[in-house]
Enzyme design. Structure first.
Site, mmCIF file in Angstrom:
data_model
loop_
_atom_site.group_PDB
_atom_site.id
_atom_site.type_symbol
_atom_site.label_atom_id
_atom_site.label_comp_id
_atom_site.label_asym_id
_atom_site.label_seq_id
_atom_site.Cartn_x
_atom_site.Cartn_y
_atom_site.Cartn_z
ATOM 1 N N SER A 155 31.394 -24.686 17.822
ATOM 2 C CA SER A 155 31.873 -24.654 19.581
ATOM 3 C C SER A 155 32.966 -24.057 20.229
ATOM 4 O O SER A 155 32.753 -23.652 21.038
ATOM 5 C CB SER A 155 31.396 -26.296 19.694
ATOM 6 O OG SER A 155 32.661 -27.184 19.218
ATOM 7 N N THR A 156 33.748 -24.546 18.775
ATOM 8 C CA THR A 156 35.008 -23.900 20.045
ATOM 9 C C THR A 156 35.432 -22.985 18.514
ATOM 10 O O THR A 156 36.337 -22.052 18.906
ATOM 11 C CB THR A 156 36.266 -25.041 19.645
ATOM 12 O OG1 THR A 156 36.491 -25.480 19.495
ATOM 13 C CG2 THR A 156 35.617 -25.586 21.614
ATOM 14 N N ALA A 158 37.658 -31.467 15.499
ATOM 15 C CA ALA A 158 37.810 -32.751 17.176
ATOM 16 C C ALA A 158 37.851 -31.821 18.412
ATOM 17 O O ALA A 158 37.802 -30.922 18.801
ATOM 18 C CB ALA A 158 38.886 -33.717 16.616
ATOM 19 N N SER A 215 47.350 -37.373 16.180
ATOM 20 C CA SER A 215 48.417 -36.912 17.721
ATOM 21 C C SER A 215 49.611 -37.433 17.818
ATOM 22 O O SER A 215 49.184 -38.534 17.892
ATOM 23 C CB SER A 215 47.659 -35.863 18.275
ATOM 24 O OG SER A 215 48.003 -36.027 19.347
ATOM 25 N N TYR A 222 41.562 -39.112 24.720
ATOM 26 C CA TYR A 222 41.452 -38.401 23.895
ATOM 27 C C TYR A 222 42.601 -38.443 22.736
ATOM 28 O O TYR A 222 41.683 -39.016 21.139
ATOM 29 C CB TYR A 222 42.511 -36.468 23.713
ATOM 30 C CG TYR A 222 43.105 -35.556 23.195
ATOM 31 C CD1 TYR A 222 42.258 -35.591 22.060
ATOM 32 C CD2 TYR A 222 44.927 -35.851 22.657
ATOM 33 C CE1 TYR A 222 42.594 -35.015 20.949
ATOM 34 C CE2 TYR A 222 44.924 -35.307 21.690
ATOM 35 C CZ TYR A 222 44.388 -34.793 20.365
ATOM 36 O OH TYR A 222 44.853 -34.352 19.578
ATOM 37 N N LYS A 261 41.791 -40.322 19.055
ATOM 38 C CA LYS A 261 42.800 -40.380 17.819
ATOM 39 C C LYS A 261 43.212 -41.568 16.953
ATOM 40 O O LYS A 261 43.285 -41.334 16.249
ATOM 41 C CB LYS A 261 44.022 -39.209 18.115
ATOM 42 C CG LYS A 261 43.761 -38.356 18.497
ATOM 43 C CD LYS A 261 43.198 -37.540 16.566
ATOM 44 C CE LYS A 261 42.454 -36.159 17.274
ATOM 45 N NZ LYS A 261 41.775 -35.694 15.665
ATOM 46 N N PHE A 273 56.210 -27.166 34.990
ATOM 47 C CA PHE A 273 55.736 -28.814 35.662
ATOM 48 C C PHE A 273 56.442 -29.931 36.005
ATOM 49 O O PHE A 273 56.937 -30.588 35.245
ATOM 50 C CB PHE A 273 54.840 -28.963 35.314
ATOM 51 C CG PHE A 273 53.568 -28.166 34.938
ATOM 52 C CD1 PHE A 273 53.520 -27.125 35.940
ATOM 53 C CD2 PHE A 273 52.542 -28.212 34.249
ATOM 54 C CE1 PHE A 273 52.675 -26.565 36.089
ATOM 55 C CE2 PHE A 273 51.460 -27.728 33.864
ATOM 56 C CZ PHE A 273 51.421 -26.461 34.716
ATOM 57 N N ARG A 294 53.527 -32.963 36.242
ATOM 58 C CA ARG A 294 52.094 -33.462 35.822
ATOM 59 C C ARG A 294 51.652 -34.357 35.864
ATOM 60 O O ARG A 294 52.411 -34.218 35.147
ATOM 61 C CB ARG A 294 51.537 -31.959 34.444
ATOM 62 C CG ARG A 294 50.623 -31.736 34.687
ATOM 63 C CD ARG A 294 49.787 -30.700 33.558
ATOM 64 N NE ARG A 294 50.933 -31.310 32.261
ATOM 65 C CZ ARG A 294 50.343 -30.244 30.895
ATOM 66 N NH1 ARG A 294 49.711 -29.840 30.863
ATOM 67 N NH2 ARG A 294 51.008 -31.141 30.229
HETATM 68 C C1 WQD Z 1 54.485 -28.642 27.458
HETATM 69 C C2 WQD Z 1 55.810 -28.879 28.736
HETATM 70 C C3 WQD Z 1 54.444 -30.145 30.199
HETATM 71 C C4 WQD Z 1 52.571 -25.268 31.183
HETATM 72 C C5 WQD Z 1 49.504 -31.448 24.824
HETATM 73 C C6 WQD Z 1 48.644 -32.818 24.756
HETATM 74 C C7 WQD Z 1 49.488 -33.007 23.022
HETATM 75 C C8 WQD Z 1 48.797 -32.178 21.900
HETATM 76 C C9 WQD Z 1 49.329 -31.017 22.311
HETATM 77 C C10 WQD Z 1 46.488 -31.980 21.499
HETATM 78 C C11 WQD Z 1 55.013 -30.682 29.173
HETATM 79 C C12 WQD Z 1 54.726 -28.425 30.610
HETATM 80 C C13 WQD Z 1 53.108 -26.857 30.515
HETATM 81 C C14 WQD Z 1 53.145 -24.898 32.108
HETATM 82 C C15 WQD Z 1 54.958 -26.401 32.171
HETATM 83 N N1 WQD Z 1 47.720 -31.701 22.079
HETATM 84 N N2 WQD Z 1 54.036 -27.153 31.393
HETATM 85 N N3 WQD Z 1 54.372 -25.257 32.715
HETATM 86 O O1 WQD Z 1 51.137 -32.338 27.073
HETATM 87 O O2 WQD Z 1 53.352 -31.975 25.404
HETATM 88 O O3 WQD Z 1 51.049 -31.939 25.166
HETATM 89 O O4 WQD Z 1 49.377 -30.610 23.968
HETATM 90 O O5 WQD Z 1 46.633 -32.190 20.074
HETATM 91 O O6 WQD Z 1 48.075 -34.053 22.684
HETATM 92 O O7 WQD Z 1 49.378 -33.813 25.577
HETATM 93 O O8 WQD Z 1 51.586 -29.514 25.994
HETATM 94 O O9 WQD Z 1 52.170 -27.627 25.983
HETATM 95 O O10 WQD Z 1 50.590 -28.691 28.052
HETATM 96 O O11 WQD Z 1 53.495 -28.999 27.875
HETATM 97 O O12 WQD Z 1 55.762 -27.213 33.467
HETATM 98 O O13 WQD Z 1 52.603 -23.749 32.640
HETATM 99 O O14 WQD Z 1 55.179 -28.315 29.589
HETATM 100 O O15 WQD Z 1 54.538 -30.204 31.984
HETATM 101 O O16 WQD Z 1 55.995 -31.080 29.268
HETATM 102 P P1 WQD Z 1 51.641 -31.444 25.881
HETATM 103 P P2 WQD Z 1 51.889 -28.284 26.937
#
Ligand code: WQD
Length: 318
Positions: free
Chosen positions: A30-31, A71, A113, A137, A141, A200, A277
């Protein structure tokens, strides 16, 4: 293993093959992509929630251990469509565990996770830090962990739950993450489309005001699965269920990651600071002593190597 045609799974498949294991991949594509699964592995295209397919696969190949990676993993999507996440991450895991136990499978390595922790207010999150997931999510997990723990306690199954932190990088350009969901690929997209990288929120209570994360190379993540399976096979009387943080134990802020991306790509990294965010913890960095002590594993790759390999993959995208 499940999910072997995906980004992390395909790395695990290679590491297991390199270690001499026979690998059967169950993936519904699927992905995932079939061309990520090497010829040396067997690919069964099927849904891990489909009991007949799971039963047949586990028995036909006399599966001794399962690495369960298939997943859904998008936090935002899970808020909008929680039932999709309960179906794919919980119900399907229940079917898989049920059939694994019925067929006498000995070992089960579960992809969990750091999202299970939520927003812990500690410098280093260890495995005893209370879990308070903030998204469906993360909840699914955690339920997967609990379900596999309870099954392990009740049967002969032995389980490792691996809580990945922020996975990045690629072993080869072809294996890089095709999704543009996380910081590093999102920044690549901005840069290559002529925009500035977005930050963000720069008003967090961290040294430079931006969020701190524990970035871990997918090659290291793959390695710990192999180490985990080895250990489960070598010590059949060991604990039934264990959970490990899979990170480097080192925090990098968004601005620090941008600096590395600038050094690797040569782009001007003057960021655009946009609003926070929702749901982002200021800091989440894993304590990784337990996995080091028990499995003898610790990360080898640095942030710079993650960015370099991810950049090589990005440039080669079709
Ligand atoms: C990292 C940091 C953003 C994009 C997520 C899931 C986690 C795991 C990994 C799945 C954050 C900041 C991001 C941008 C930014 N997933 N950011 N500018 O949120 O820590 O983790 O992915 O298994 O469960 O929650 O990862 O890479 O989205 O963000 O400033 O353009 O970068 O705010 O602080 P995150 P991320």
């Amino acid at each position: 293993m499940t999910g072997g045609a995906g980004y992390i799974g395909a790395h695990v498949v290679r590491t297991l093959l390199d270690g001499g294991d026979d690998v059967v991949v169950l993936d519904d594509l699927s992905t995932g992509r079939a061309d990520r699964v090497p010829q040396a592995a067997t690919l069964v295209k099927g849904d891990i929630g489909d009991r007949d397919v799971v039963r047949r696969t586990v028995r036909e190949f006399a599966v001794a251990g399962i690495v369960h990676i298939a997943a859904k993993k998008q936090v935002g999507e899970s808020v909008e469509q929680p039932m999709l996440y309960y179906r794919d991450n919980v119900v399907a895991t229940q079917v898989l565990l049920d059939e694994a136990v019925a067929a006498g499978v000995g070992s089960f390595v579960f992809s969990s996770s750091a999202a299970t922790y939520g927003m812990p207010d500690v410098d280093l999150v260890d495995e005893d830090t209370p879990t308070r997931p903030l998204s469906p999510y993360g909840t699914t997990k955690l339920v997967g962990e609990w379900m596999s723990r309870d099954v392990a306690e009740a049967t002969g199954l032995r389980v490792l739950a691996l809580r990945y932190f922020n996975v990045a990088g690629a072993a080869t350009p072809e294996l890089s993450d095709p999704a543009t969901l996380n910081l590093i690929p999102l920044v690549f997209r901005e840069l290559t489309s002529g925009s500035r990288p977005k930050v963000f929120g720069a008003d967090y209570p961290t040294p430079d005001g931006t969020c701190v994360r524990d970035y871990i190379d997918v090659r290291d993540v793959a390695e710990v699965h192999a180490a985990g399976l080895r250990q489960l096979a070598a010590d059949p009387d060991g604990p039934r269920f264990r959970v490990y943080n899979i990170g480097r134990g080192e925090g990098s802020s968004v601005l620090e990651v941008l600096d590395v991306i600038g050094a690797v790509t040569g782009f001007d990294m003057t960021p655009e600071i946009v609003g926070r965010r929702p749901g982002d913890p200021a800091r989440i960095v894993g304590g990784v002593e337990r996995v080091k002590r028990d499995l003898g594993w610790s990360a080898r790759y640095e942030l710079r190597e993650m960015v370099e390999s991810a950049w090589a993959g990005w440039q080669q995208r079709g």
